[in-house]
Motif scaffolding. Sequence first.
Motif, PDB file in Angstrom:
ATOM      1  N   PHE A  79       0.845  -1.130   0.169  1.00  0.00           N
ATOM      2  CA  PHE A  79      -0.032   0.005   0.185  1.00  0.00           C
ATOM      3  C   PHE A  79       0.763   1.103  -0.038  1.00  0.00           C
ATOM      4  CE2 PHE A  79      -1.884   3.451   2.318  1.00  0.00           C
ATOM      5  CZ  PHE A  79      -3.261   3.515   1.731  1.00  0.00           C
ATOM      6  N   GLU A  80       1.837   1.475   0.791  1.00  0.00           N
ATOM      7  CA  GLU A  80       2.819   2.490   1.092  1.00  0.00           C
ATOM      8  C   GLU A  80       3.344   2.741  -0.250  1.00  0.00           C
ATOM      9  OE1 GLU A  80       2.228   0.391   3.324  1.00  0.00           O
ATOM     10  OE2 GLU A  80       2.311   1.524   5.211  1.00  0.00           O
TER      11      GLU A  80
ATOM     12  N   TYR B 209       0.424  10.983   3.417  1.00  0.00           N
ATOM     13  CA  TYR B 209       1.811  11.119   2.588  1.00  0.00           C
ATOM     14  C   TYR B 209       1.655  12.458   1.414  1.00  0.00           C
ATOM     15  CZ  TYR B 209       1.256   6.191   3.483  1.00  0.00           C
ATOM     16  OH  TYR B 209       0.952   4.777   4.179  1.00  0.00           O
TER      17      TYR B 209
ATOM     18  N   GLY C  41     -10.349   6.369   1.491  1.00  0.00           N
ATOM     19  CA  GLY C  41      -9.216   7.128   1.510  1.00  0.00           C
ATOM     20  C   GLY C  41      -9.322   8.663   0.668  1.00  0.00           C
TER      21      GLY C  41
ATOM     22  N   VAL D 184       0.668   4.579  -2.849  1.00  0.00           N
ATOM     23  CA  VAL D 184       0.332   5.876  -2.233  1.00  0.00           C
ATOM     24  C   VAL D 184       1.567   6.793  -2.474  1.00  0.00           C
ATOM     25  CG1 VAL D 184      -0.534   7.134  -0.633  1.00  0.00           C
ATOM     26  CG2 VAL D 184      -1.537   4.965  -0.951  1.00  0.00           C
TER      27      VAL D 184
ATOM     28  N   LEU E 175      -6.134   4.474  -8.200  1.00  0.00           N
ATOM     29  CA  LEU E 175      -6.147   4.024  -6.911  1.00  0.00           C
ATOM     30  C   LEU E 175      -6.750   2.903  -6.778  1.00  0.00           C
ATOM     31  CD1 LEU E 175      -4.994   7.127  -4.920  1.00  0.00           C
ATOM     32  CD2 LEU E 175      -3.597   4.893  -5.162  1.00  0.00           C
TER      33      LEU E 175
ATOM     34  N   THR F   6      -3.864  -4.521   3.757  1.00  0.00           N
ATOM     35  CA  THR F   6      -3.722  -3.428   2.773  1.00  0.00           C
ATOM     36  C   THR F   6      -2.407  -3.506   2.607  1.00  0.00           C
ATOM     37  OG1 THR F   6      -3.246  -1.813   4.436  1.00  0.00           O
ATOM     38  CG2 THR F   6      -5.513  -2.166   3.581  1.00  0.00           C
TER      39      THR F   6
ATOM     40  N   LEU G 167     -10.634   1.199  -0.994  1.00  0.00           N
ATOM     41  CA  LEU G 167      -9.795   0.211  -0.752  1.00  0.00           C
ATOM     42  C   LEU G 167     -10.734  -0.968  -0.212  1.00  0.00           C
ATOM     43  CD1 LEU G 167      -6.485  -0.012   0.628  1.00  0.00           C
ATOM     44  CD2 LEU G 167      -8.037  -1.681   1.006  1.00  0.00           C
TER      45      LEU G 167
ATOM     46  N   HIS H  50      -0.008  -2.561   4.845  1.00  0.00           N
ATOM     47  CA  HIS H  50       0.631  -1.665   5.861  1.00  0.00           C
ATOM     48  C   HIS H  50       1.530  -2.194   6.965  1.00  0.00           C
ATOM     49  CE1 HIS H  50       1.067   1.913   8.179  1.00  0.00           C
ATOM     50  NE2 HIS H  50       0.293   1.195   9.277  1.00  0.00           N
TER      51      HIS H  50
ATOM     52  N   GLY I  61      -4.461   7.671   3.731  1.00  0.00           N
ATOM     53  CA  GLY I  61      -4.762   6.496   3.446  1.00  0.00           C
ATOM     54  C   GLY I  61      -5.868   5.930   4.270  1.00  0.00           C
TER      55      GLY I  61
ATOM     56  N   THR J 125      -8.521  -1.360   8.617  1.00  0.00           N
ATOM     57  CA  THR J 125      -8.250  -2.741   7.806  1.00  0.00           C
ATOM     58  C   THR J 125      -8.001  -3.939   8.637  1.00  0.00           C
ATOM     59  OG1 THR J 125      -5.992  -2.135   8.391  1.00  0.00           O
ATOM     60  CG2 THR J 125      -6.652  -1.009   6.472  1.00  0.00           C
TER      61      THR J 125
ATOM     62  N   GLN K  64      -1.858   7.825   8.339  1.00  0.00           N
ATOM     63  CA  GLN K  64      -1.204   7.382   6.820  1.00  0.00           C
ATOM     64  C   GLN K  64      -1.173   8.659   6.173  1.00  0.00           C
ATOM     65  OE1 GLN K  64      -3.177   3.441   6.880  1.00  0.00           O
ATOM     66  NE2 GLN K  64      -1.357   3.251   5.601  1.00  0.00           N
TER      67      GLN K  64
END
Length: 340
Positions: free
Chosen positions: A103-104, A232, A306, A107, A332, A155, A300, A157, A126, A132, A230
């Motif tokens: 996931f990271e 970014y 998100g 994103v 996404l 996910t 997701l 994560h 996120g 999750t 989360q």
Amino acid sequence: MLSNRQLLVLQVIIDEFIHTAQPIGSRAISKKDEVSFSSATIRNEMADLEEMGFIEKTHSSSGRVPSEKGYRFYVDHLLSPFRLSNTDVDIISDAFAKGMIEFEQVVQKSAKVLSDLTNYTSIILGPEVFDTKLKQLQIISLSNQTAVAILVTNTGHVEHRSFSVPANIQSSDLEKLVNILNDRLVGVPIVQLHEKLSDELTHLLHKYTSDFDAAYHYLKGALFDQQSVQLYVGGKTNILMQPEFKDVEKIRSLYSIIEQEEEMAELLRSNKDGMNIMIGHENKIDAMQDCSLITATYSLGDQQMGTIALLGPTRMEYSRVISLVNMLSKQLTNTFHSWY
């Protein structure tokens, strides 16, 4: 109700100001191919638009610039669907064709691509880790006094949490705890883990640990009392490239808000599903009232949401930016749906 001439003059002023960041005068408008009326007529229409609050005069020029009211009308009524260039489409498509499995990674790459394509600052929130499901848990002893808990979600994560280990918890107890939790909690939504631990696992902890109270409170504090944001951010320094943001104090205030993850996350969470456009003082945070913020949600799974956001000046290239944000949010969503 604006006349057709006023609509045209307003659109030309905003389009030109978006691209030049310079006040627009009647002479510049009269040179446009789509404008067929005289400079005197243009000046009259500009005076009416100013009186109605759609444009305003600057101190340093006889030209006009859009007001927040003008931008809002422009976004709501004058924008046409924007067809992204093949280059834009290819850049976004290529970003998702690299075989990323976490996931990271997805994103972070999305935030960078969006900021690079727009020269604005992208912010992606996120889905909360507590929304999750647990995929795997590890607790690794680093010493007699410290350990690290590693939570992996469905996910992709991965979260590491280091903790002091109470003296009365033995390393053998930690191993038993991990085995119990992985056996009973894998696939459980993380938001339900605390309840599951309290209701269904206490008898096992009593049975297999030498000090139930210490083990229970340790697990509660280590795994369930923290909730990470989360968030970014891509292209934070892009804001420096915009002529509107030469004021050091203005930049400092804006940077401070972006770095306050909890406050920024709460702002993004507060927006409705779908596409949202906040212009100037429509933004609730003072430091962002010279900015426009465009957000769109992505999903997701069936319910987890998100948010993807783009922060820039009110003089934003709205048509193209909206199309980019929309495409990226769909990309996404499609990517994560293919995973789960």
